[in-house]
Design an enzyme around this catalytic site. Structure first.
Site, PDB file in Angstrom:
ATOM      1  CG  ASP A  74      39.763  32.839  49.453  1.00  0.00           C
ATOM      2  OD1 ASP A  74      39.843  31.638  48.907  1.00  0.00           O
ATOM      3  OD2 ASP A  74      39.372  33.735  48.558  1.00  0.00           O
ATOM      4  CG  HIS A  75      40.197  39.464  47.590  1.00  0.00           C
ATOM      5  ND1 HIS A  75      41.206  38.150  47.718  1.00  0.00           N
ATOM      6  CD2 HIS A  75      40.069  39.672  46.761  1.00  0.00           C
ATOM      7  CE1 HIS A  75      41.102  38.503  46.090  1.00  0.00           C
ATOM      8  NE2 HIS A  75      40.896  39.094  45.962  1.00  0.00           N
ATOM      9  CG  HIS A 112      41.060  33.260  44.918  1.00  0.00           C
ATOM     10  ND1 HIS A 112      40.871  34.057  46.199  1.00  0.00           N
ATOM     11  CD2 HIS A 112      41.776  34.083  44.303  1.00  0.00           C
ATOM     12  CE1 HIS A 112      41.868  34.813  46.571  1.00  0.00           C
ATOM     13  NE2 HIS A 112      42.625  35.125  44.785  1.00  0.00           N
TER      14      HIS A 112
HETATM   15  O1  LIG Z   1      44.812  36.991  45.796  1.00  0.00           O
HETATM   16  C1  LIG Z   1      44.200  37.411  44.386  1.00  0.00           C
HETATM   17  O2  LIG Z   1      44.233  38.047  44.107  1.00  0.00           O
HETATM   18  C2  LIG Z   1      43.746  38.820  42.747  1.00  0.00           C
HETATM   19  C3  LIG Z   1      43.007  39.106  41.765  1.00  0.00           C
HETATM   20  O3  LIG Z   1      41.677  39.649  42.991  1.00  0.00           O
HETATM   21  P1  LIG Z   1      40.721  40.156  42.248  1.00  0.00           P
HETATM   22  O4  LIG Z   1      39.672  40.827  43.533  1.00  0.00           O
HETATM   23  O5  LIG Z   1      40.841  41.910  41.602  1.00  0.00           O
HETATM   24  O6  LIG Z   1      39.605  39.912  41.611  1.00  0.00           O
HETATM   25  C4  LIG Z   1      44.731  38.149  42.002  1.00  0.00           C
HETATM   26  O7  LIG Z   1      45.117  39.576  40.750  1.00  0.00           O
HETATM   27  C5  LIG Z   1      46.147  38.348  42.443  1.00  0.00           C
HETATM   28  O8  LIG Z   1      47.256  37.259  41.094  1.00  0.00           O
HETATM   29  C6  LIG Z   1      46.364  36.895  43.226  1.00  0.00           C
HETATM   30  O9  LIG Z   1      46.759  36.829  43.982  1.00  0.00           O
END
Ligand SMILES: O=C1O[C@H](COP(=O)(O)O)[C@@H](O)[C@H](O)[C@H]1O
Ligand SMILES: NC(=O)C1=CN([C@@H]2O[C@H](COP(=O)(O)OP(=O)(O)OC[C@H]3O[C@@H](n4cnc5c(N)ncnc54)[C@H](OP(=O)(O)O)[C@@H]3O)[C@@H](O)[C@H]2O)C=CC1
Length: 496
Positions: A183-184, A246
């Site tokens: 989960d980045h 997230h």
């Molecule tokens: O996991 C995801 O995250 C992105 C947003 O990531 P961020 O690090 O740019 O805040 C989101 O745009 C995408 O839909 C989703 O799958």
């Protein structure tokens, strides 16, 4: 003194090695680890997909990925780095292909003396995750003398049942401490800072409960629309795409009790306990506490339904706002308001912790006083800026006696930003270390799905009136009404 980098030995196998995520994020992140010294001579990368590439082309693609991500990169270093990359055309659905892969993996193990440490990164559609994991085991690719770790991307299933099926498949090949669910957001600096802020500062943790905090607000706002991802996104929606993972991960870190020690196992125990105390709504409670939206056109953007490959009658949510309640001693009575959406006013992620107003406002007496106390708000800026802000009330400078809000601010400076690893760089480093702190455990995933499934099931049973918010706004009016009915408002809001 700067820490001397620890060099790790490992063979990475990237399934989906020709894909967008691998090229855009994963290979550039590995290069950063190489430049930092965490990778040296004893690593190799095997990229696989059905495309019929060869090693030379693969190395060219990786070089281009590095240049695109890091225009100032040392390309001489990159030239040496990409020599550790190898490609194998491989269809994950064809068992016979794994024997060829096994031979190559064992050859690279020996050639680079990787001590049998293997990281299998599934950077491909989730529907393949189970099959690949089982084939890795059945075809003998798991290491006998080193570590074998499986890294998988979100979405982990599309509801509790599919997630359970997937997890059972993975567990047929890997143990829980070998499975790294990415989960980045957990790799983001200021999400990791939540624990430092809470458990590293006595006064913060002393106030971090329902005696002093009125409500908590979490906003993951995106300016971009669905782009070219409708194939995935129109079957996911904001609830599955952003809330189930997230947002629930951030909520668990904000709500958890202090761990016994700052180890992955102890932190996970507390995150799981926090999610277990989250109230799972009935359908009626879900209807009351969650709202959804779908973006509509403005003078420069089109309706979601007019985006490429989106069905004209799509009922998909591109926005979600909700109120979460915890049934535990620390948080009983404190709502956690969450919201996320695409095509909103701006791209930012922030957490606003709103403290209770003083029980007695002495400045309201005598009546001649001109003071209105603002709430104390602790804001954690996650992106695009990284930092904190604490809003306090102070005396207005001058002869009279008035009060006004002031802010104690910290923002990362340029040097600190440069020192901050990108999420995928940090998470790949954690995988090399065998540290699962910043990865989702199965229990966290399952509790999050249990909570989200009730809401999704309710929404699937209704036909929404979409679109219901204008691109560039902060979502449908119902999102504001969700707080207004509790006599509260979003700390970050646009004047409608
Ligand atoms: O996991 C995801 O995250 C992105 C947003 O990531 P961020 O690090 O740019 O805040 C989101 O745009 C995408 O839909 C989703 O799958
Ligand atoms: N891209 C992003 O920004 C993000 C992606 N993710 C997740 O990362 C994962 C990968 O996403 P992304 O890179 O965008 O996906 P892509 O569609 O860009 O890449 C998919 C990869 O899988 C390969 N592939 C497809 N079918 C097979 C098969 N049968 N056997 C072997 N390889 C196969 C493709 O190559 P080929 O067709 O030649 O076989 C390609 O390399 C997904 O789980 C996604 O949800 C998560 C967050 C953000």
């Amino acid at each position: 003194m700067k820490n001397v980098a620890t060099e790790y030995s490992s063979l990475f196998t990237f399934f989906g090695g020709t894909g967008d995520l691998a090229k855009r994020k994963l290979y550039p992140s590995l290069f950063k680890l190489y430049v930092r010294g965490n990778l040296g001579e004893h690593f190799a990368v095997l990229g696989t997909a059905r495309d019929s590439w060869d090693d030379a082309h693969f190395r060219d693609v990786v070089t281009e990925s590095i240049q695109a991500d890091q225009p100032d990169a040392d390309m001489h270093a990159a030239e040496v780095f990409v020599k550790h990359f190898y490609y194998l055309a491989h269809d994950v659905t064809d068992k016979a292909h794994y024997a060829v892969m096994k031979d190559l993996v064992e050859k690279l193990d020996k050639q680079y003396e990787t001590k049998g440490n293997r990281i299998f990164y599934l950077s491909m559609a989730p529907r393949f995750f189970g099959e690949v994991a089982l084939n890795l085991k059945s075809e003998g690719l798991l290491s006998e003398d080193g570590s074998s770790r499986l890294v998988i991307e979100k979405p982990f299933g599309t509801d509790f049942d599919t997630a359970k099926t997937l997890n059972d498949q993975l567990s047929g090949a890997f143990t829980e401490n070998q499975i790294y669910r990415i989960d980045h957001y957990l790799g983001k600096e200021m999400v990791q800072n939540i624990q430092a802020l809470r458990f590293g500062n006595t006064f913060v943790e002393s106030l971090w409960n329902n005696r002093y905090i009125d409500n908590v607000q979490i906003t993951l706002s995106e300016k971009l629309g669905v782009e070219d991802r409708a194939g995935y996104y129109d079957t996911a929606g904001a609830l599955r795409d952003m809330v189930q993972n997230h947002i629930m991960q951030i909520v668990s870190q904000l709500a958890m009790e202090q761990p016994v020690a700052f180890t992955d196992a102890d932190v996970r125990v507390e995150k799981i306990k926090a999610l277990r105390s989250l109230r799972v709504y009935s359908p009626a409670e879900a209807a009351k506490n969650f709202v959804r939206g779908q973006y509509g056109a403005n003078d420069t953007e089109v309706d979601y339904r007019d985006e490429p490959n989106v069905p004209k009658d799509s009922a998909n949510d591109t926005f979600v706002a909700g109120k979460l309640l915890f049934d535990n001693y620390r948080w009983s009575g404190v709502p956690f308001y969450v919201r996320t959406g695409k095509r909103l006013a701006d791209k930012f992620t922030r957490i606003d912790v709103v403290f209770k107003k003083p029980l007695i406002d002495i400045f309201a007496f005598p009546q001649s006083m001109n003071t209105t106390l603002a709430p104390n708000v602790l804001t954690i800026y996650v992106e695009p800026n990284s930092g904190f802000s604490l809003q306090l009330n102070a005396k207005t400078a001058g002869q009279g006696f008035e009060t006004e809000p002031i802010h104690l601010d910290f923002q990362q400076d340029v040097a600190q930003k440069e020192e901050t690893p990108e999420p995928y760089e940090r998470l790949l480093h954690d995988t090399l270390k065998g540290d699962q702190t910043n990865f989702a455990s199965w229990n966290e995933v399952s509790y999050a799905w249990t909570f989200v499934d009730v809401i999704q099931k309710l929404w699937d049973s209704e036909t929404p009136d979409f679109p219901n918010y204008v691109s560039g706004s902060m979502g449908p009016a119902a999102s504001d009404e969700l707080l207004q009915r509790d006599h509260r408002s979003w700390i970050y809001r646009l004047n409608r």
